[in-house]
Motif scaffolding. Sequence first.
Motif: not given
Length: 121
Positions: A33-34, A36-37, A72, A88-92, A95-96
């Motif tokens: 869920t974290s 992104v792509h 980043n 690419e990550l979110q909320g971790q 960031d990458k």
Amino acid sequence: MPVVTLTNSTLHVEMSFWERVGSLSSNISIPLTSVVHATDDPTFIRHGLGFRVGGTGMPGFIAEGHFRKNGNRIFANWRRGEQVVVIELQGQKWDKLAIGCTDAKALATEINTAIAGLANN
């Protein structure tokens, strides 16, 4: 080279002992869920990872550890001769993730398919 595996809900990056020592990190587990792509980006390492905060690095040969570039936070584990997949990550913590592998396009497709499957459920 690190081994990236996917479960129904998690992306795991497993590193050898020396990769963990060189990157000053342990194995990584990220909830899908974290994520992104994911992309296969042959120029990502070549354009530089920015300022190395901790780990091992020799431009063009090895990038293991924690980097900062353009705001980043990047975790890299790559060696010359490997392709690179950028996740690419979110909320971790990062960031990458820039991870070396043998077939970056296939790995990026596998990750993106898992993310899409999670979104559809």
